[in-house]
Design a protein around this motif. Structure first.
Motif, PDB file in Angstrom:
ATOM      1  N   LEU A 151      40.309  41.831  30.536  1.00 45.02           N
ATOM      2  CA  LEU A 151      41.406  41.573  31.471  1.00 45.02           C
ATOM      3  C   LEU A 151      42.734  41.598  30.724  1.00 45.02           C
ATOM      4  O   LEU A 151      42.803  41.303  29.526  1.00 45.02           O
ATOM      5  CB  LEU A 151      41.221  40.218  32.148  1.00 45.02           C
ATOM      6  CG  LEU A 151      39.924  40.030  32.942  1.00 45.02           C
ATOM      7  CD1 LEU A 151      39.819  38.597  33.465  1.00 45.02           C
ATOM      8  CD2 LEU A 151      39.844  41.020  34.089  1.00 45.02           C
ATOM      9  N   GLU A 152      43.803  41.931  31.444  1.00 50.29           N
ATOM     10  CA  GLU A 152      45.162  41.913  30.899  1.00 50.29           C
ATOM     11  C   GLU A 152      46.020  41.063  31.832  1.00 50.29           C
ATOM     12  O   GLU A 152      46.760  41.583  32.665  1.00 50.29           O
ATOM     13  CB  GLU A 152      45.717  43.330  30.781  1.00 50.29           C
ATOM     14  CG  GLU A 152      44.924  44.229  29.832  1.00 50.29           C
ATOM     15  CD  GLU A 152      45.478  45.642  29.773  1.00 50.29           C
ATOM     16  OE1 GLU A 152      46.354  45.995  30.606  1.00 50.29           O
ATOM     17  OE2 GLU A 152      45.029  46.417  28.910  1.00 50.29           O
ATOM     18  N   LEU A 153      45.914  39.751  31.704  1.00 46.97           N
ATOM     19  CA  LEU A 153      46.571  38.830  32.622  1.00 46.97           C
ATOM     20  C   LEU A 153      47.855  38.284  32.016  1.00 46.97           C
ATOM     21  O   LEU A 153      47.954  38.113  30.797  1.00 46.97           O
ATOM     22  CB  LEU A 153      45.623  37.676  32.963  1.00 46.97           C
ATOM     23  CG  LEU A 153      44.284  38.089  33.582  1.00 46.97           C
ATOM     24  CD1 LEU A 153      43.381  36.868  33.760  1.00 46.97           C
ATOM     25  CD2 LEU A 153      44.494  38.791  34.915  1.00 46.97           C
ATOM     26  N   PRO A 154      48.842  37.989  32.849  1.00 49.62           N
ATOM     27  CA  PRO A 154      50.105  37.468  32.325  1.00 49.62           C
ATOM     28  C   PRO A 154      49.962  36.013  31.890  1.00 49.62           C
ATOM     29  O   PRO A 154      49.045  35.308  32.328  1.00 49.62           O
ATOM     30  CB  PRO A 154      51.046  37.591  33.529  1.00 49.62           C
ATOM     31  CG  PRO A 154      50.152  37.476  34.717  1.00 49.62           C
ATOM     32  CD  PRO A 154      48.864  38.146  34.311  1.00 49.62           C
ATOM     33  N   PRO A 155      50.865  35.548  31.028  1.00 58.42           N
ATOM     34  CA  PRO A 155      50.852  34.130  30.653  1.00 58.42           C
ATOM     35  C   PRO A 155      50.976  33.250  31.902  1.00 58.42           C
ATOM     36  O   PRO A 155      51.687  33.582  32.844  1.00 58.42           O
ATOM     37  CB  PRO A 155      52.085  33.995  29.751  1.00 58.42           C
ATOM     38  CG  PRO A 155      52.368  35.373  29.267  1.00 58.42           C
ATOM     39  CD  PRO A 155      51.946  36.293  30.369  1.00 58.42           C
ATOM     40  N   GLY A 156      50.251  32.162  31.896  1.00 58.48           N
ATOM     41  CA  GLY A 156      50.322  31.249  33.033  1.00 58.48           C
ATOM     42  C   GLY A 156      49.152  31.381  33.977  1.00 58.48           C
ATOM     43  O   GLY A 156      48.854  30.435  34.713  1.00 58.48           O
ATOM     44  N   MET A 157      48.488  32.539  34.006  1.00 63.43           N
ATOM     45  CA  MET A 157      47.300  32.664  34.842  1.00 63.43           C
ATOM     46  C   MET A 157      46.114  32.030  34.125  1.00 63.43           C
ATOM     47  O   MET A 157      45.894  32.258  32.929  1.00 63.43           O
ATOM     48  CB  MET A 157      46.999  34.125  35.177  1.00 63.43           C
ATOM     49  CG  MET A 157      47.811  34.645  36.344  1.00 63.43           C
ATOM     50  SD  MET A 157      47.115  36.174  37.046  1.00 63.43           S
ATOM     51  CE  MET A 157      45.628  35.576  37.824  1.00 63.43           C
ATOM     52  N   ASP A 158      45.362  31.236  34.853  1.00 62.88           N
ATOM     53  CA  ASP A 158      44.273  30.455  34.276  1.00 62.88           C
ATOM     54  C   ASP A 158      42.938  31.070  34.691  1.00 62.88           C
ATOM     55  O   ASP A 158      42.383  30.736  35.741  1.00 62.88           O
ATOM     56  CB  ASP A 158      44.387  29.004  34.742  1.00 62.88           C
ATOM     57  CG  ASP A 158      43.387  28.080  34.052  1.00 62.88           C
ATOM     58  OD1 ASP A 158      42.623  28.559  33.196  1.00 62.88           O
ATOM     59  OD2 ASP A 158      43.372  26.869  34.383  1.00 62.88           O
ATOM     60  N   VAL A 159      42.442  31.980  33.876  1.00 58.85           N
ATOM     61  CA  VAL A 159      41.153  32.636  34.121  1.00 58.85           C
ATOM     62  C   VAL A 159      40.356  32.548  32.833  1.00 58.85           C
ATOM     63  O   VAL A 159      40.773  33.106  31.813  1.00 58.85           O
ATOM     64  CB  VAL A 159      41.322  34.113  34.534  1.00 58.85           C
ATOM     65  CG1 VAL A 159      39.959  34.756  34.781  1.00 58.85           C
ATOM     66  CG2 VAL A 159      42.201  34.237  35.771  1.00 58.85           C
ATOM     67  N   ARG A 160      39.234  31.840  32.859  1.00 57.95           N
ATOM     68  CA  ARG A 160      38.439  31.710  31.631  1.00 57.95           C
ATOM     69  C   ARG A 160      36.979  31.467  31.956  1.00 57.95           C
ATOM     70  O   ARG A 160      36.659  30.961  33.036  1.00 57.95           O
ATOM     71  CB  ARG A 160      38.984  30.606  30.738  1.00 57.95           C
ATOM     72  CG  ARG A 160      39.254  29.301  31.414  1.00 57.95           C
ATOM     73  CD  ARG A 160      39.893  28.316  30.448  1.00 57.95           C
ATOM     74  NE  ARG A 160      40.960  27.569  31.067  1.00 57.95           N
ATOM     75  CZ  ARG A 160      41.254  26.310  30.750  1.00 57.95           C
ATOM     76  NH1 ARG A 160      40.568  25.678  29.829  1.00 57.95           N
ATOM     77  NH2 ARG A 160      42.246  25.688  31.354  1.00 57.95           N
ATOM     78  N   PRO A 161      36.106  31.819  31.027  1.00 56.27           N
ATOM     79  CA  PRO A 161      34.677  31.615  31.280  1.00 56.27           C
ATOM     80  C   PRO A 161      34.279  30.151  31.125  1.00 56.27           C
ATOM     81  O   PRO A 161      34.901  29.398  30.363  1.00 56.27           O
ATOM     82  CB  PRO A 161      34.012  32.476  30.201  1.00 56.27           C
ATOM     83  CG  PRO A 161      35.014  32.542  29.096  1.00 56.27           C
ATOM     84  CD  PRO A 161      36.362  32.512  29.760  1.00 56.27           C
ATOM     85  N   LEU A 162      33.244  29.760  31.849  1.00 55.47           N
ATOM     86  CA  LEU A 162      32.614  28.470  31.619  1.00 55.47           C
ATOM     87  C   LEU A 162      31.858  28.519  30.285  1.00 55.47           C
ATOM     88  O   LEU A 162      31.577  29.606  29.767  1.00 55.47           O
ATOM     89  CB  LEU A 162      31.665  28.144  32.768  1.00 55.47           C
ATOM     90  CG  LEU A 162      32.320  27.816  34.116  1.00 55.47           C
ATOM     91  CD1 LEU A 162      31.254  27.658  35.206  1.00 55.47           C
ATOM     92  CD2 LEU A 162      33.177  26.566  34.043  1.00 55.47           C
TER      93      LEU A 162
END
Length: 328
Positions: A151-162
């Protein structure tokens, strides 16, 4: 003679291509009848098949990055309404779609087409700030699932694996997440556990209302042809599209013919009534391929992909697919 491996689930709309009723002169097709859980990783990691079923969302990501071993053809072999795929923890205090805003929500992969669609619906229909949700990824009932593309997400987006070993089902029960978006029922819901409910108690009614408002029948998967093969064989992409279209028409005709028999070939006693209801909602041809009939839907998908920071840029409909299918 050109030999092509074709990896796709054995759908009724593909079966005439697999069993030889639809043929391409000068081409030998080798069917590989597997479902997307098997074909997607093999296609996106090592381009194992010559022709393959693809995740539409992942394909758009790659097109926007100028990457990818496959070029898509607009044979939409998988479509599905997904309103029934939002599961809640009953004690999370979520009473409507807007209540998902700011919550921790699990999904098998952030980039998956189901997520792209549901986030688009939540944003457009319910005003949800989907980029402000804390997204947590893991397998729904089996640990080990990971994003198939970075993924190429901007700073501030909260996407992470468990954490390793976690599942969305258990994380929901443990209160680590508040909801799940998944094409597969969490085990707790399937078992009738009252701690897990659906956001839309009547998902069929919600989906039908959505279609009446938008005209969309959500596209999930497309077919792809390996780019190097397409470049080496001009005209092949267009011929493949026509073959998939012919197989779809035969599948539709076969369904209609089966319902005219005095006995049913499937163990669905109300199949005729369901088919009539489907056509009443979606029209006499409820599973269209091609760009012309699906342009508005494809434009919405492209818009969502960019807004959700999946595609690097807003894609045009024609650039999503091989040029030989532009007139479809």
């Amino acid at each position: 003679m050109l030999t092509l491996t074709v990896a796709c689930a054995p759908y009724d709309r593909v079966r005439p291509l697999f069993d030889g009723r639809v043929a391409l002169p000068g081409i030998r097709l080798v069917p590989v009848p597997i479902h997307s859980e098997q074909s997607f990783p093999r296609a996106f990691t090592r381009a194992e098949f010559d022709v393959t079923e693809l995740s539409l969302s992942s394909q758009l990501i790659q097109v926007s990055r100028g990457q990818g071993e496959y070029v898509a053809i607009p044979a939409f072999v998988s479509r599905a309404f997904r309103h029934g795929c939002i599961y809640l923890r009953a004690d999370a205090g979520i009473t409507d779609a807007k209540g998902l805003e700011g919550r921790r929500i699990g999904i098998p992969e952030y980039q998956m087409t189901l997520g792209l669609w549901l986030r688009g619906i939540l944003a457009d229909d319910h005003g949800v700030d989907v980029n402000g949700i804390a997204w947590r990824t893991a397998g729904t009932n089996q640990a080990g699932r990971r994003e198939r593309l970075p993924l190429e997400l901007p700073p501030g987006m909260d996407v992470r694996p468990l954490p390793d070993g976690a599942t969305l089902n258990q994380a929901l029960l443990d209160g680590e997440i508040d909801a799940i978006l998944s094409p597969t029922e969490p085990l707790a819901f399937a078992a009738g556990d009252p701690r897990v409910t659906r956001l839309f108690p009547d998902p069929r009614a919600a989906a039908m209302a959505y279609h009446r408002r938008t005209g969309f029948h959500p596209i999930m998967h497309v077919m792809g042809l390996r780019r190097d093969i397409a470049e080496k064989h001009p005209g092949l992409a267009g011929r493949l599209y026509q073959a998939f279209e012919e197989a779809r028409r035969l599948g539709l005709a076969e369904m209609e013919a089966d319902l005219r028999h005095s006995s049913l070939s499937l163990m669905l006693p109300f199949l005729a009534e369901e088919w009539a209801a489907t056509k009443a909602l979606l029209g006499a041809d409820p599973w269209t391929y091609g760009l012309h009939a699906n342009r508005a839907e494809l434009e919405a998908i492209a818009r969502w992909s960019h807004a959700q920071h999946l595609s690097r840029r807003l894609l045009g409909v024609e650039e999503m697919f091989h040029p030989e299918t532009a007139g479809s």
